[in-house]
Design a protein around this motif. Structure first.
Motif, PDB file in Angstrom:
ATOM      1  N   ALA A  49       0.847  -1.188   0.000  1.00  0.00           N
ATOM      2  CA  ALA A  49       0.000   0.000   0.000  1.00  0.00           C
ATOM      3  C   ALA A  49       0.885   1.241   0.000  1.00  0.00           C
ATOM      4  N   ARG A  50       0.338   2.346  -0.497  1.00  0.00           N
ATOM      5  CA  ARG A  50       1.072   3.613  -0.436  1.00  0.00           C
ATOM      6  C   ARG A  50       0.095   4.766  -0.229  1.00  0.00           C
ATOM      7  N   VAL A  51       0.629   5.856   0.277  1.00  0.00           N
ATOM      8  CA  VAL A  51      -0.177   7.044   0.521  1.00  0.00           C
ATOM      9  C   VAL A  51       0.629   8.274   0.117  1.00  0.00           C
ATOM     10  N   ARG A  52       0.001   9.146  -0.654  1.00  0.00           N
ATOM     11  CA  ARG A  52       0.661  10.346  -1.118  1.00  0.00           C
ATOM     12  C   ARG A  52       0.798  11.356   0.017  1.00  0.00           C
ATOM     13  N   LYS A  58      -4.631   7.060  -1.534  1.00  0.00           N
ATOM     14  CA  LYS A  58      -4.110   5.759  -1.135  1.00  0.00           C
ATOM     15  C   LYS A  58      -4.280   4.741  -2.260  1.00  0.00           C
ATOM     16  N   TYR A  59      -3.340   3.836  -2.333  1.00  0.00           N
ATOM     17  CA  TYR A  59      -3.393   2.743  -3.300  1.00  0.00           C
ATOM     18  C   TYR A  59      -3.058   1.453  -2.559  1.00  0.00           C
ATOM     19  N   TYR A  60      -3.709   0.362  -2.990  1.00  0.00           N
ATOM     20  CA  TYR A  60      -3.517  -0.926  -2.319  1.00  0.00           C
ATOM     21  C   TYR A  60      -3.288  -2.040  -3.340  1.00  0.00           C
ATOM     22  N   GLY A  66      -9.450  -3.869   1.132  1.00  0.00           N
ATOM     23  CA  GLY A  66     -10.596  -4.183   1.976  1.00  0.00           C
ATOM     24  C   GLY A  66     -10.231  -4.725   3.341  1.00  0.00           C
ATOM     25  N   ARG A  67      -8.978  -5.098   3.524  1.00  0.00           N
ATOM     26  CA  ARG A  67      -8.532  -5.643   4.823  1.00  0.00           C
ATOM     27  C   ARG A  67      -7.508  -4.732   5.492  1.00  0.00           C
ATOM     28  N   PHE A  68      -6.658  -4.105   4.693  1.00  0.00           N
ATOM     29  CA  PHE A  68      -5.593  -3.251   5.221  1.00  0.00           C
ATOM     30  C   PHE A  68      -5.938  -1.793   4.953  1.00  0.00           C
ATOM     31  N   THR A  69      -5.510  -0.922   5.857  1.00  0.00           N
ATOM     32  CA  THR A  69      -5.699   0.512   5.688  1.00  0.00           C
ATOM     33  C   THR A  69      -4.394   1.226   5.993  1.00  0.00           C
ATOM     34  N   LEU A  81       0.000   1.066   9.088  1.00  0.00           N
ATOM     35  CA  LEU A  81      -0.692   0.054   8.300  1.00  0.00           C
ATOM     36  C   LEU A  81      -1.558  -0.759   9.251  1.00  0.00           C
ATOM     37  N   GLN A  82      -2.852  -0.498   9.204  1.00  0.00           N
ATOM     38  CA  GLN A  82      -3.800  -1.264  10.000  1.00  0.00           C
ATOM     39  C   GLN A  82      -4.165  -2.513   9.213  1.00  0.00           C
ATOM     40  N   MET A  83      -3.901  -3.651   9.797  1.00  0.00           N
ATOM     41  CA  MET A  83      -4.132  -4.920   9.102  1.00  0.00           C
ATOM     42  C   MET A  83      -5.204  -5.695   9.847  1.00  0.00           C
ATOM     43  N   ASN A  84      -6.319  -5.900   9.194  1.00  0.00           N
ATOM     44  CA  ASN A  84      -7.435  -6.642   9.768  1.00  0.00           C
ATOM     45  C   ASN A  84      -7.676  -7.928   8.980  1.00  0.00           C
ATOM     46  N   SER A  85      -8.408  -8.833   9.573  1.00  0.00           N
ATOM     47  CA  SER A  85      -8.750 -10.101   8.912  1.00  0.00           C
ATOM     48  C   SER A  85      -7.504 -10.765   8.340  1.00  0.00           C
ATOM     49  N   LEU A  86      -6.487 -10.829   9.148  1.00  0.00           N
ATOM     50  CA  LEU A  86      -5.209 -11.359   8.681  1.00  0.00           C
ATOM     51  C   LEU A  86      -5.322 -12.823   8.283  1.00  0.00           C
ATOM     52  N   LYS A  87      -4.562 -13.152   7.253  1.00  0.00           N
ATOM     53  CA  LYS A  87      -4.523 -14.513   6.723  1.00  0.00           C
ATOM     54  C   LYS A  87      -3.114 -15.081   6.884  1.00  0.00           C
TER      55      LYS A  87
END
Length: 116
Positions: A49-52, A58-60, A66-69, A81-87
């Motif tokens: 992911a990146r953020v300007r 933001k780009y993913y 849908g899982r990371f922010t 980097l908020q990581m949810n629903s980790l696999k």
């Protein structure tokens, strides 16, 4: 020149969450697009992911959409980097860098291990 220090990794069960932090320092840190990358065992490093810096666009990668922010706070030059629903397949060493990357900016990264 920008210095980057990652933190926040750890061991988590599948379905859990973690938040990674990257502190960016240096004269131009607040002007740079900042990004997260990861490298899983035996695989090439990949974009996450990146953020300007200017408009916070933001780009993913499709694999985390849908899982990371990703978020950034220029006041303290930190990108999260908020990581949810980790696999299990999210297991990797996570790195931050500018985007495009500067090869001399790679740090030690922070390890994320997701158990089944």
């Amino acid at each position: 020149q920008v210095q980057l220090v990652e933190s926040g990794g750890g061991l988590v069960q599948a379905g859990g969450s973690l938040r990674l932090s990257c502190i960016a320092s240096g004269r131009t840190a607040s002007e740079e697009t900042l990004a997260w990358f990861r490298q899983a065992p035996g695989k090439a490093r990949e974009f996450v992911a990146r953020v300007r810096a200017d408009d916070y666009t933001k780009y993913y990668a499709d694999s985390v959409k849908g899982r990371f922010t990703i978020s950034r706070y220029n006041a303290n030059n930190t990108v999260y980097l908020q990581m949810n629903s980790l696999k299990v397949e999210d297991t990797a060493v996570y790195y931050c860098n500018t985007y495009p990357v500067q090869y001399n900016y790679w740090g030690q990264g922070t390890r994320v291990t997701v158990s089944s």
